[in-house]
Design an enzyme around this catalytic site. Sequence first.
Site, short mmCIF file in Angstrom:
data_model
loop_
_atom_site.label_atom_id
_atom_site.label_comp_id
_atom_site.label_asym_id
_atom_site.label_seq_id
_atom_site.Cartn_x
_atom_site.Cartn_y
_atom_site.Cartn_z
N HIS A 72 5.53 -14.28 5.53
CA HIS A 72 4.22 -14.92 5.57
C HIS A 72 3.22 -14.17 6.45
CE1 HIS A 72 6.63 -18.39 4.31
NE2 HIS A 72 7.33 -18.24 5.41
N ARG A 117 0.83 -1.20 0.00
CA ARG A 117 0.00 0.00 0.00
C ARG A 117 0.87 1.26 0.00
NH1 ARG A 117 -4.03 -0.83 4.83
NH2 ARG A 117 -4.93 1.09 3.97
N ASN A 143 -0.55 -0.60 15.03
CA ASN A 143 -0.17 0.81 14.91
C ASN A 143 -1.31 1.79 15.17
OD1 ASN A 143 -1.30 -0.24 12.46
ND2 ASN A 143 -0.65 1.60 11.39
N SER A 191 7.19 -15.99 15.20
CA SER A 191 5.84 -16.05 14.62
C SER A 191 4.77 -15.65 15.63
CB SER A 191 5.57 -17.48 14.13
OG SER A 191 6.46 -17.83 13.11
N TYR A 201 1.10 -8.13 8.89
CA TYR A 201 0.75 -6.75 8.58
C TYR A 201 1.84 -5.85 9.15
CZ TYR A 201 -1.20 -2.12 8.66
OH TYR A 201 -1.36 -0.77 8.48
#
Length: 215
Positions: free
Chosen positions: A123, A93, A146, A165, A126
């Site tokens: 993997h 983005r 965030n 992870s 975000y």
Amino acid sequence: MKLNNKLNKAKKYKLEQDKFRNNALSKGINLIAPDTIFLFKDTKFGKNVTIEPYVVIGPKVKIGNNVNIKSFSHIEETVIENNVVVGPYARLRPGTILKSGAKIGNFVETKKSIIGKNSKVNHLSYIGNTTIGQSSNIGAGTITCNYDGADKHKTNISDNVFIGSNTSLIAPVKINKNVVVGAGSVITKNVKSNSLALTRAKQTEIKNYKRKKKK
């Protein structure tokens, strides 16, 4: 009348895309299955770029040399430097910068973030409002938390950091150099260099437990 307008717009769009694709091909860009790839008029390419099927590139995208964009990725307002791999199924983005040698893997979303040289987000993650240094590895399922409901906050991850992870990084937070964050952690405070950080509840096991039965 409405149908004709839609058909005319579709025809115009197809002609534009054909023009953009042919222009890219003439510059030596390797478009695999060109009819499935969508470009924008201001897309800039380096050399030795390969774009796999079903990739969508929106406005203000700059792609460097030796870049491979894998299938089903969506990219807009992003700078991709040299020797980068993106996707498949990645979403980059606005405000994303991928430094040389970086890797963005499948089902990763980034926004307003810098991914440093040779760093990897492979993997299901975000990364938003984040700066990642060099040679860091972000584990599967990592989330930079965030947004607090009113404001956005930054996450800073330094060089040579390993994020395990399923980690949540609660911004604002800074992870300094050479840190390892244990899998499944929720990090709410800054972590000093050369440290191991983890937050885990003690595992409980009840022997000979009998599950409830439906009545």
